[in-house]
Write a protein that holds these residues in place. Structure first.
Motif, PDB file in Angstrom:
ATOM      1  N   ASP A   1       0.818  -1.211   0.000  1.00  0.00           N
ATOM      2  CA  ASP A   1       0.000   0.000   0.000  1.00  0.00           C
ATOM      3  C   ASP A   1       0.853   1.263   0.000  1.00  0.00           C
ATOM      4  O   ASP A   1       0.394   2.329  -0.395  1.00  0.00           O
ATOM      5  N   SER A   2       2.086   1.142   0.468  1.00  0.00           N
ATOM      6  CA  SER A   2       3.013   2.276   0.463  1.00  0.00           C
ATOM      7  C   SER A   2       4.425   1.713   0.465  1.00  0.00           C
ATOM      8  O   SER A   2       4.633   0.500   0.473  1.00  0.00           O
TER       9      SER A   2
ATOM     10  N   THR B   1       5.268   6.295  -7.735  1.00  0.00           N
ATOM     11  CA  THR B   1       4.794   7.508  -8.394  1.00  0.00           C
ATOM     12  C   THR B   1       3.947   8.324  -7.421  1.00  0.00           C
ATOM     13  O   THR B   1       3.538   7.818  -6.376  1.00  0.00           O
ATOM     14  N   PRO B   2       3.652   9.577  -7.750  1.00  0.00           N
ATOM     15  CA  PRO B   2       2.778  10.369  -6.871  1.00  0.00           C
ATOM     16  C   PRO B   2       1.413   9.721  -6.661  1.00  0.00           C
ATOM     17  O   PRO B   2       0.777   9.923  -5.623  1.00  0.00           O
ATOM     18  N   GLU B   3       0.967   8.912  -7.640  1.00  0.00           N
ATOM     19  CA  GLU B   3      -0.321   8.225  -7.510  1.00  0.00           C
ATOM     20  C   GLU B   3      -0.212   6.905  -6.759  1.00  0.00           C
ATOM     21  O   GLU B   3      -1.223   6.355  -6.325  1.00  0.00           O
ATOM     22  N   GLY B   4       1.018   6.394  -6.615  1.00  0.00           N
ATOM     23  CA  GLY B   4       1.185   5.126  -5.914  1.00  0.00           C
ATOM     24  C   GLY B   4       1.993   4.126  -6.727  1.00  0.00           C
ATOM     25  O   GLY B   4       2.805   4.495  -7.581  1.00  0.00           O
TER      26      GLY B   4
ATOM     27  N   MET C   1      -6.483  -7.004  -6.785  1.00  0.00           N
ATOM     28  CA  MET C   1      -5.128  -7.529  -6.697  1.00  0.00           C
ATOM     29  C   MET C   1      -5.163  -8.831  -5.904  1.00  0.00           C
ATOM     30  O   MET C   1      -5.898  -8.939  -4.918  1.00  0.00           O
ATOM     31  N   ARG C   2      -4.361  -9.792  -6.326  1.00  0.00           N
ATOM     32  CA  ARG C   2      -4.330 -11.053  -5.581  1.00  0.00           C
ATOM     33  C   ARG C   2      -3.865 -10.820  -4.148  1.00  0.00           C
ATOM     34  O   ARG C   2      -4.328 -11.497  -3.216  1.00  0.00           O
ATOM     35  N   TYR C   3      -2.945  -9.866  -3.973  1.00  0.00           N
ATOM     36  CA  TYR C   3      -2.431  -9.550  -2.645  1.00  0.00           C
ATOM     37  C   TYR C   3      -2.612  -8.062  -2.370  1.00  0.00           C
ATOM     38  O   TYR C   3      -2.302  -7.234  -3.218  1.00  0.00           O
ATOM     39  N   GLN C   4      -3.114  -7.744  -1.218  1.00  0.00           N
ATOM     40  CA  GLN C   4      -3.336  -6.368  -0.769  1.00  0.00           C
ATOM     41  C   GLN C   4      -4.475  -5.689  -1.538  1.00  0.00           C
ATOM     42  O   GLN C   4      -5.481  -6.324  -1.803  1.00  0.00           O
ATOM     43  N   ASN C   5      -4.315  -4.422  -1.904  1.00  0.00           N
ATOM     44  CA  ASN C   5      -5.460  -3.636  -2.351  1.00  0.00           C
ATOM     45  C   ASN C   5      -5.315  -3.090  -3.776  1.00  0.00           C
ATOM     46  O   ASN C   5      -4.195  -2.821  -4.192  1.00  0.00           O
ATOM     47  N   PRO C   6      -6.432  -2.903  -4.478  1.00  0.00           N
ATOM     48  CA  PRO C   6      -7.811  -3.217  -4.083  1.00  0.00           C
ATOM     49  C   PRO C   6      -8.007  -4.724  -3.953  1.00  0.00           C
ATOM     50  O   PRO C   6      -7.544  -5.486  -4.801  1.00  0.00           O
ATOM     51  N   SER C   7      -8.676  -5.143  -2.918  1.00  0.00           N
ATOM     52  CA  SER C   7      -8.769  -6.551  -2.582  1.00  0.00           C
ATOM     53  C   SER C   7      -9.806  -7.284  -3.433  1.00  0.00           C
ATOM     54  O   SER C   7     -10.746  -6.678  -3.967  1.00  0.00           O
TER      55      SER C   7
ATOM     56  N   CYS D   1       6.215  -2.716 -13.385  1.00  0.00           N
ATOM     57  CA  CYS D   1       6.187  -2.950 -11.947  1.00  0.00           C
ATOM     58  C   CYS D   1       7.620  -3.005 -11.432  1.00  0.00           C
ATOM     59  O   CYS D   1       8.564  -2.687 -12.159  1.00  0.00           O
ATOM     60  N   LEU D   2       7.791  -3.422 -10.190  1.00  0.00           N
ATOM     61  CA  LEU D   2       9.120  -3.496  -9.596  1.00  0.00           C
ATOM     62  C   LEU D   2      10.063  -4.362 -10.428  1.00  0.00           C
ATOM     63  O   LEU D   2      11.223  -4.018 -10.643  1.00  0.00           O
TER      64      LEU D   2
END
Length: 338
Positions: free
Chosen positions: A14-15, A67-70, A96-102, A289-290
């Motif tokens: 989430d962050s 990013t500023p949006e996440g 998302m399979r993990y975390q949010n949006p769930s 992504c990462l």
């Protein structure tokens, strides 16, 4: 029946805080389809070998790409959802399979919109127990719990579907036209044992060197064979010369053997063969992504340059490319027309 569409990708913290990264890694790595050891072993490995140090390292990596949006993965996936929604006259949700949006929140929204006939589109072109399979199973479990009346239809893997290949080739066109010495297809790696576990024949995958070239029912769930099929269809579509590309696998974890060759090893070796400018494309990911931005575009570039290369270009994923949105719309319309 009232129909709806659900897009599911892997997920992100989430962050970039160490606490949020630890929470994400715990959920991800405690999934028995990701780290497929018995629960007590998995618990000990995750909580005593990985979580004490890995969250801080991963948080630093996420900070480089945030990013500023996440999270780029979540932000891009939301944009894809918003571009697909106006094209269809049914609800389109993202999870998302993990975390949010769930997945729970997405299924609840669809249920509250009276959806009882759902198409699940996993945002994974290839079948793997640690991505495609775990997303499908989790959606089915949650739907059974909170919307038992909801029928769930699953979009099959689309690793060689012409619309996906066309979108992939179009998204890479500018990079390909810029000139290059070598094109490296870097797929997310998986442990070799995952291939064998997913082999319905129990005797085909990795039994011989050319197993992916020999027709078998195993290929319906063989990640490696499907990756090679993506490459074959892509190079035909994009007219990539036979002597200018190769395939590797990235993002391994632990000491067990994973699919080879390893991307980081290849990036260190290719300059020794005269490769000065390399393009790297990651077809297993539909959104950057990462693993694409940081692992390839930053660390991979450093590895390549230190080995004597001159330029590494990470080809962006399809992200929000119009042909990718077209491909998703076609999947959805095929379901809606039934």
């Amino acid at each position: 029946m009232t129909k709806g569409i659900l897009l599911v990708n892997l997920g992100s913290p989430d962050s970039t805080s160490v606490e949020d990264v630890r929470k994400y890694l715990r959920e991800f790595l405690m999934d028995g389809r990701v780290l497929d050891a018995p629960w007590p072993v998995r618990f000990c490995v995750v909580h005593f070998a990985i979580l004490p140090s890995r969250p801080k390292e991963s948080a630093h990596a996420y900070q480089k790409i945030w990013t500023p949006e996440g999270s780029p993965l979540v932000v891009t996936s939301r944009h894809v959802q918003k571009k697909l929604q106006p094209r269809l006259n049914v609800p389109v949700e993202l999870a998302m399979r993990y975390q949010n949006p769930s997945i729970e929140s997405a299924i609840a929204k669809l249920r509250d919109s009276s959806v009882d006939d759902l198409l699940l589109i996993p945002l994974f072109p290839h079948y793997a127990m640690s991505s495609y399979e775990t997303a499908v199973v989790r959606v089915q479990e949650i739907a059974a719990q909170i919307a038992p009346q909801m029928k769930v239809t699953v979009q099959p893997p689309y690793f060689d579907v012409p619309d996906y290949i066309a979108a992939l080739a179009a998204s890479a066109q500018d990079s390909l036209q810029s000139g290059y010495d070598h094109l490296l297809f870097s797929f997310h790696g998986i442990p070799e044992r995952h291939l064998k576990k997913s082999d319905p024949t129990g005797c085909h995958c990795l039994a011989k060197e050319n197993c992916c070239e020999v027709s078998s029912p195993a290929h319906a769930t063989c990640y490696r064979a499907q990756c090679f099929k993506t490459v074959a269809t892509f190079v035909a579509k994009a007219n990539v010369p036979k002597n200018k590309y190769s395939v590797s696998f990235q993002s391994r974890l632990g000491k067990d053997p994973w699919l080879k060759p390893y991307t980081d090893f290849e990036l260190a070796e290719l300059p020794k063969r005269g490769v000065k400018k390399i393009l790297v494309i990651c077809p297993a990911f539909v959104s950057d992504c990462l693993e694409t931005i940081e692992e390839i575009g930053m660390r991979g570039k450093e590895t390549f340059l230190e080995a004597g290369g001159k330029e590494l270009v990470q080809i962006p994923c399809m992200n929000e490319h119009p042909l990718w949105i077209d491909a998703l719309e076609k999947m959805a319309r095929s379901f809606l027309s039934r």
